[in-house]
Design a protein around this motif. Structure first.
Motif, PDB file in Angstrom:
ATOM      1  N   UNK A 195       0.857  -1.182   0.000  1.00  0.00           N
ATOM      2  CA  UNK A 195       0.000   0.000   0.000  1.00  0.00           C
ATOM      3  C   UNK A 195       0.888   1.225   0.000  1.00  0.00           C
ATOM      4  N   UNK A 196       0.682   2.077  -0.980  1.00  0.00           N
ATOM      5  CA  UNK A 196       1.525   3.254  -1.113  1.00  0.00           C
ATOM      6  C   UNK A 196       2.662   2.954  -2.071  1.00  0.00           C
ATOM      7  N   UNK A 197       3.808   3.576  -1.868  1.00  0.00           N
ATOM      8  CA  UNK A 197       4.941   3.453  -2.794  1.00  0.00           C
ATOM      9  C   UNK A 197       4.421   3.642  -4.223  1.00  0.00           C
ATOM     10  N   UNK A 198       3.601   4.684  -4.422  1.00  0.00           N
ATOM     11  CA  UNK A 198       2.882   4.848  -5.700  1.00  0.00           C
ATOM     12  C   UNK A 198       3.786   4.950  -6.908  1.00  0.00           C
ATOM     13  N   UNK A 199       5.030   5.353  -6.740  1.00  0.00           N
ATOM     14  CA  UNK A 199       5.941   5.451  -7.882  1.00  0.00           C
ATOM     15  C   UNK A 199       6.955   4.309  -7.874  1.00  0.00           C
ATOM     16  N   UNK A 200       6.700   3.258  -7.061  1.00  0.00           N
ATOM     17  CA  UNK A 200       7.615   2.123  -6.971  1.00  0.00           C
ATOM     18  C   UNK A 200       7.641   1.294  -8.251  1.00  0.00           C
ATOM     19  N   UNK A 201       8.679   0.491  -8.383  1.00  0.00           N
ATOM     20  CA  UNK A 201       8.907  -0.308  -9.586  1.00  0.00           C
ATOM     21  C   UNK A 201       8.249  -1.670  -9.538  1.00  0.00           C
ATOM     22  N   UNK A 202       6.995  -1.740  -9.148  1.00  0.00           N
ATOM     23  CA  UNK A 202       6.259  -3.000  -9.070  1.00  0.00           C
ATOM     24  C   UNK A 202       4.879  -2.790  -9.700  1.00  0.00           C
ATOM     25  N   UNK A 203       4.237  -3.872 -10.161  1.00  0.00           N
ATOM     26  CA  UNK A 203       2.898  -3.716 -10.734  1.00  0.00           C
ATOM     27  C   UNK A 203       1.905  -3.324  -9.645  1.00  0.00           C
ATOM     28  N   UNK A 204       0.936  -2.492 -10.039  1.00  0.00           N
ATOM     29  CA  UNK A 204      -0.029  -2.025  -9.061  1.00  0.00           C
ATOM     30  C   UNK A 204      -1.367  -1.698  -9.700  1.00  0.00           C
ATOM     31  N   UNK A 205      -2.373  -1.657  -8.857  1.00  0.00           N
ATOM     32  CA  UNK A 205      -3.693  -1.209  -9.263  1.00  0.00           C
ATOM     33  C   UNK A 205      -3.916   0.148  -8.601  1.00  0.00           C
ATOM     34  N   UNK A 206      -4.439   1.078  -9.364  1.00  0.00           N
ATOM     35  CA  UNK A 206      -4.743   2.390  -8.795  1.00  0.00           C
ATOM     36  C   UNK A 206      -6.143   2.364  -8.205  1.00  0.00           C
ATOM     37  N   UNK A 207      -6.271   2.876  -6.982  1.00  0.00           N
ATOM     38  CA  UNK A 207      -7.581   3.055  -6.373  1.00  0.00           C
ATOM     39  C   UNK A 207      -7.935   4.521  -6.602  1.00  0.00           C
ATOM     40  N   UNK A 208      -9.017   4.742  -7.350  1.00  0.00           N
ATOM     41  CA  UNK A 208      -9.357   6.098  -7.773  1.00  0.00           C
ATOM     42  C   UNK A 208     -10.779   6.462  -7.369  1.00  0.00           C
ATOM     43  N   UNK A 209     -10.911   7.636  -6.780  1.00  0.00           N
ATOM     44  CA  UNK A 209     -12.217   8.220  -6.475  1.00  0.00           C
ATOM     45  C   UNK A 209     -12.186   9.675  -6.932  1.00  0.00           C
ATOM     46  N   UNK A 210     -13.112  10.036  -7.793  1.00  0.00           N
ATOM     47  CA  UNK A 210     -13.176  11.412  -8.297  1.00  0.00           C
ATOM     48  C   UNK A 210     -13.367  12.402  -7.155  1.00  0.00           C
ATOM     49  N   UNK A 211     -14.051  11.992  -6.084  1.00  0.00           N
ATOM     50  CA  UNK A 211     -14.329  12.893  -4.964  1.00  0.00           C
ATOM     51  C   UNK A 211     -13.066  13.361  -4.246  1.00  0.00           C
ATOM     52  N   UNK A 212     -11.942  12.659  -4.433  1.00  0.00           N
ATOM     53  CA  UNK A 212     -10.675  13.073  -3.820  1.00  0.00           C
ATOM     54  C   UNK A 212     -10.167  14.357  -4.482  1.00  0.00           C
ATOM     55  N   UNK A 213     -10.578  14.587  -5.725  1.00  0.00           N
ATOM     56  CA  UNK A 213     -10.219  15.822  -6.406  1.00  0.00           C
ATOM     57  C   UNK A 213      -8.835  15.840  -7.031  1.00  0.00           C
ATOM     58  N   UNK A 214      -8.255  14.681  -7.238  1.00  0.00           N
ATOM     59  CA  UNK A 214      -6.933  14.576  -7.863  1.00  0.00           C
ATOM     60  C   UNK A 214      -7.060  13.822  -9.175  1.00  0.00           C
ATOM     61  N   UNK A 215      -6.133  14.062 -10.110  1.00  0.00           N
ATOM     62  CA  UNK A 215      -6.198  13.352 -11.392  1.00  0.00           C
ATOM     63  C   UNK A 215      -5.774  11.890 -11.237  1.00  0.00           C
ATOM     64  N   UNK A 216      -6.239  11.023 -12.131  1.00  0.00           N
ATOM     65  CA  UNK A 216      -5.776   9.628 -12.099  1.00  0.00           C
ATOM     66  C   UNK A 216      -4.260   9.547 -12.307  1.00  0.00           C
ATOM     67  N   UNK A 217      -3.646   8.581 -11.659  1.00  0.00           N
ATOM     68  CA  UNK A 217      -2.201   8.350 -11.789  1.00  0.00           C
ATOM     69  C   UNK A 217      -1.867   7.474 -12.992  1.00  0.00           C
ATOM     70  N   UNK A 218      -2.816   6.698 -13.465  1.00  0.00           N
ATOM     71  CA  UNK A 218      -2.575   5.637 -14.441  1.00  0.00           C
ATOM     72  C   UNK A 218      -1.852   6.118 -15.689  1.00  0.00           C
ATOM     73  N   UNK A 219      -2.192   7.279 -16.175  1.00  0.00           N
ATOM     74  CA  UNK A 219      -1.572   7.761 -17.412  1.00  0.00           C
ATOM     75  C   UNK A 219      -0.118   8.178 -17.204  1.00  0.00           C
ATOM     76  N   UNK A 220       0.291   8.356 -15.955  1.00  0.00           N
ATOM     77  CA  UNK A 220       1.660   8.775 -15.634  1.00  0.00           C
ATOM     78  C   UNK A 220       2.570   7.617 -15.242  1.00  0.00           C
TER      79      UNK A 220
END
Length: 165
Positions: free
Chosen positions: A100-125
């Motif tokens: 959980x976390x290490x969002x920029x780590x070098x391992x495969x991951x699934x993004x948990x996304x909620x529009x209500x958080x008000x941030x853009x999706x990470x997936x495209x980056x």
């Protein structure tokens, strides 16, 4: 051991989702461990406790042991935080390590996304985000999109996408 991560902005529901997926995976006979990245100072120890006093006195590592569990605290004296792949060898044997976390780590991951958080999706980056779990269907993704409540489907995906450490 294999590794798979859950990434997303604070408040997106990563902990809730992992807590739903772990029982599904353990019911399938997998031994699951987790690594949680904290973005703030944290302490599992408290002033006045013996282990706290050991650390305050300068011990680099302190292990606390009881009949039910043990915990090892390691102080980073040089101020450098190790990366995920330096930390996982300290873990005991498991079939799967969920991160959980290490969002920029070098391992495969699934993004948990909620529009209500008000941030853009990470997936495209991040090309290592191989799927997205969201509270609403997202149509502009190049990876599978799961309903955040679909613990069984996400567990299947985790097993399929997890990679050896």
């Amino acid at each position: 051991m294999k590794i798979f991560g859950f990434a997303g902005w604070s408040g997106s529901g990563k902990t809730t989702l992992i807590s739903r997926v772990i029982p599904v995976l353990t019911a399938r006979g997998l031994r699951v461990s987790t690594v949680k990245r904290a973005h703030h100072k944290f302490d599992i120890d408290h002033p006045g406790k013996d282990s706290y006093e050991h650390r305050r006195a300068g011990a680099t590592e302190v292990m606390i042991v009881s009949a039910k569990r043990w915990a090892l605290m390691h102080e980073f004296t040089d101020g450098t935080e190790p990366d995920l792949f330096e930390l996982t060898p300290h873990m005991g044997p498991a079939d799967l390590v969920l991160v959980e976390g290490f969002k920029w780590g070098g391992h495969p991951k699934i993004e948990v996304y909620r529009a209500s958080v008000g941030k853009p999706p990470l997936q495209k980056e991040d090309s290592l985000i191989v799927g997205v779990a969201s509270d609403t269907p997202l149509t502009d993704l190049t990876v599978p999109n799961f309903a955040v409540e679909d613990a069984d489907g996400i567990a299947d995906f985790v097993q399929e996408q997890a990679r050896p450490l």
